[in-house]
Design an enzyme around this catalytic site. Structure first.
Site, short mmCIF file in Angstrom:
data_model
loop_
_atom_site.label_atom_id
_atom_site.label_comp_id
_atom_site.label_asym_id
_atom_site.label_seq_id
_atom_site.Cartn_x
_atom_site.Cartn_y
_atom_site.Cartn_z
N THR A 1 -65.76 21.55 50.81
CA THR A 1 -65.48 20.63 51.92
C THR A 1 -66.78 20.33 52.65
O THR A 1 -67.61 21.22 52.85
CB THR A 1 -64.44 21.22 52.89
N PHE B 1 -68.49 19.13 56.08
CA PHE B 1 -68.25 19.04 57.53
C PHE B 1 -69.45 18.36 58.19
O PHE B 1 -70.59 18.60 57.79
CB PHE B 1 -68.12 20.44 58.13
O1 LIG Z 1 -57.48 24.31 59.02
C1 LIG Z 1 -58.66 24.70 58.84
O2 LIG Z 1 -58.97 25.87 58.66
C2 LIG Z 1 -59.73 23.71 58.84
O3 LIG Z 1 -60.84 24.00 59.20
C3 LIG Z 1 -59.44 22.36 58.24
C4 LIG Z 1 -59.60 22.50 56.74
C5 LIG Z 1 -58.48 22.74 55.97
C6 LIG Z 1 -58.63 22.88 54.59
C7 LIG Z 1 -59.88 22.79 54.01
C8 LIG Z 1 -60.98 22.56 54.80
C9 LIG Z 1 -60.83 22.40 56.16
#
Ligand SMILES: O=C(O)C(=O)Cc1ccccc1
Length: 364
Positions: free
Chosen positions: A250, A252
Site C-alpha cells: 500500500t 501512503f
Molecule cells: O484500516 C487500516 O488499518 C488502515 O490503515 C487502512 C488500510 C487498510 C488496508 C490496507 C491498507 C490500509
C-alpha cells in the site's frame, strides 16, 4: 457504508478540543503555536528571534526549548512531529506514519477528514493517507480528499501489508460466522474469506475491528488486521498472511500545511491535476517530449459536473468531464519539470500541484 466502532481518537465532536477543560495545557499549546508561526515567518530572514523565543519559554516554564527542528517540523527521526491517521493504534496507517517519522507522536482520528482538519488546525503536523494498493488499485475517495483540502504532499511511504485473521482466545476457524475489517483489507483477503464462508462487514479501520472483537468478547466473529493489532488487543492469530497476493503493498502519502523545498539530488515526484477534453493525450505529450517519467494517471469524474452531455456535434456520443491526477518523477527544482507544467497550464482549464516529494525506495 462502514459500520461505526467506538475508539479513543479525535472525532468531529471532540475536535477542536474544548478550551474549558485542562485550560493550562491548552494555553501552552496555543502559545507554542503562535510562537512557531511567528518565528517561522521571521526565521526566513533572521534566526535571533527564534533563539529568544525558545529560551524565554525554557526559563519561564522549565520546558525543553524550541529548536530549529521544532520550527520546521522536519526532524529526520520525526521526534516532536504529530502525525494524524485514520483509525486507532495498530492500524496500518499508524505503521506508515512510524515508517516515515520513526519517533513521531501518532494521533488517532475517527475519519480521514478529521486527520486533514487536525493538520489544518495545528493539532497535528502531518496527516497520513493511503492512496493505492498493489491488489485493489487506487483508493478513489482519498484522491478526492486531496482536492477538497489544501494540504501539500511532502512524502510517500510504501508499506508491505500482511493481514492476519484475529479472534478471541479459544475461538477456532470453524466457529466463525462473521469477519470485520476495513473494506480494503476485506477486498485484499477475498480468497481466504470466501473459503471460510463468512459474512464480511466493513468498518472504518482494521485495528478498530480488532478492538471491537476483543471488547465485545465475540466468539463467532474475527477481524482482519495487523499482527501488532493482535498484540495490542490481546487476540489470537488464527491465520497469518491471508492476503491474496504475498506482495501486498500500500502506498501512503504524507501531507503537511506547507510544501517542502525540493532538491535535485534524489528522485522527487510531482503530483498535479488538470481537466478538459483531450487533456489526457496532451498531458502525456507534455511529459514524454521532455523525457519525464509519468508513473501514474488517475482519472476521476467531476463531482460538480457529473451529468452526461453531448460531445461536439454528435448526438449519440456523450461523456463526463474528468479530472486527471498525474504522478511523475521529477523535482520541482528541475527546470524541465517546471517547463512541462508551464506548458500544461497553457491549455489546462485547471491545474494544481499537490506536492513534490521524495520517492520511497525502502520497502518494508
Ligand atoms: O484500516 C487500516 O488499518 C488502515 O490503515 C487502512 C488500510 C487498510 C488496508 C490496507 C491498507 C490500509
Amino acid at each position: 457504508m462502514a459500520t461505526k466502532l467506538p475508539g479513543a481518537s479525535i472525532t468531529s465532536s471532540s475536535y477542536p478540543p474544548s478550551t474549558n477543560k485542562s485550560s493550562s495545557s491548552c494555553k501552552t499549546k496555543s502559545i507554542t503555536t503562535r510562537i512557531s508561526i511567528q518565528s517561522r515567518r521571521i526565521s526566513k530572514t533572521s534566526c535571533c528571534i527564534e533563539i529568544d523565543a525558545a529560551s524565554a519559554i525554557s526559563r519561564s516554564q522549565n520546558k525543553r526549548p524550541l529548536t530549529s527542528t521544532n520550527l520546521t517540523g522536519s526532524s529526520k527521526d520525526g521526534a516532536g512531529i504529530r502525525v494524524a491517521y485514520q483509525g486507532i493504534s495498530g492500524a496500518y496507517s499508524e505503521s506508515a506514519a512510524e515508517k516515515a517519522y520513526p519517533n513521531c507522536d501518532t494521533v488517532p482520528c475517527e475519519q480521514f477528514d478529521i486527520a486533514f482538519q487536525a493538520v489544518e488546525n495545528w493539532i497535528a503536523d502531518r496527516a497520513v493517507l493511503p492512496v493505492e494498493n498493489s491488489l485493489g488499485g487506487s483508493i478513489h475517495r482519498n484522491y478526492d480528499l486531496l482536492l477538497r483540502h489544501r494540504l501539500h504532499i511532502v512524502g510517500e511511504v510504501q508499506l508491505s501489508v500482511r493481514h492476519c485473521l484475529l479472534a478471541n482466545h479459544g475461538v477456532k476457524l470453524e466457529d466463525l460466522a462473521r469477519v470485520l475489517s476495513h473494506p480494503q483489507a476485506l477486498a485484499q483477503c477475498e480468497h481466504k474469506l470466501t473459503s471460510l464462508r463468512v459474512v464480511r462487514e466493513a468498518v472504518d479501520d482494521t485495528a478498530g475491528a480488532a478492538q471491537f472483537v476483543a471488547l465485545h468478547k465475540l466468539k463467532d466473529t474475527a477481524a482482519v488486521a495487523s499482527i501488532s493489532a493482535a498484540r495490542i488487543y490481546d487476540l489470537d492469530v488464527l491465520a497469518q498472511d491471508i492476503q491474496d497476493d504475498s506482495d501486498n503493498i500500500t502506498r501512503f502519502l504524507m501531507l503537511a500545511r506547507d510544501p517542502i523545498i525540493p532538491g535535485t539530488d534524489r528522485p522527487f515526484k510531482f503530483f498535479s491535476l488538470d481537466e478538459g477534453p483531450g487533456m489526457l493525450y496532451k498531458a502525456l505529450a507534455v511529459f514524454s517530449m521532455r523525457d519525464i517519467n509519468l508513473t501514474k494517471i488517475e482519472s476521476r469524474p467531476q463531482r460538480k459536473r457529473p451529468l452526461l452531455r453531448p460531445v461536439g456535434n454528435s448526438d449519440g456520443l456523450k461523456h463526463f468531464d474528468y479530472l486527471f491526477y498525474c504522478d511523475f518523477e521529477a523535482s520541482m527544482a528541475d527546470h524541465n519539470a517546471q517547463n512541462a507544467l508551464k506548458h500544461l497550464k497553457e491549455f489546462a482549464t485547471f491545474l494544481r500541484v499537490l506536492g513534490s516529494y521524495p520517492v520511497d525506495i525502502n520497502l518494508i
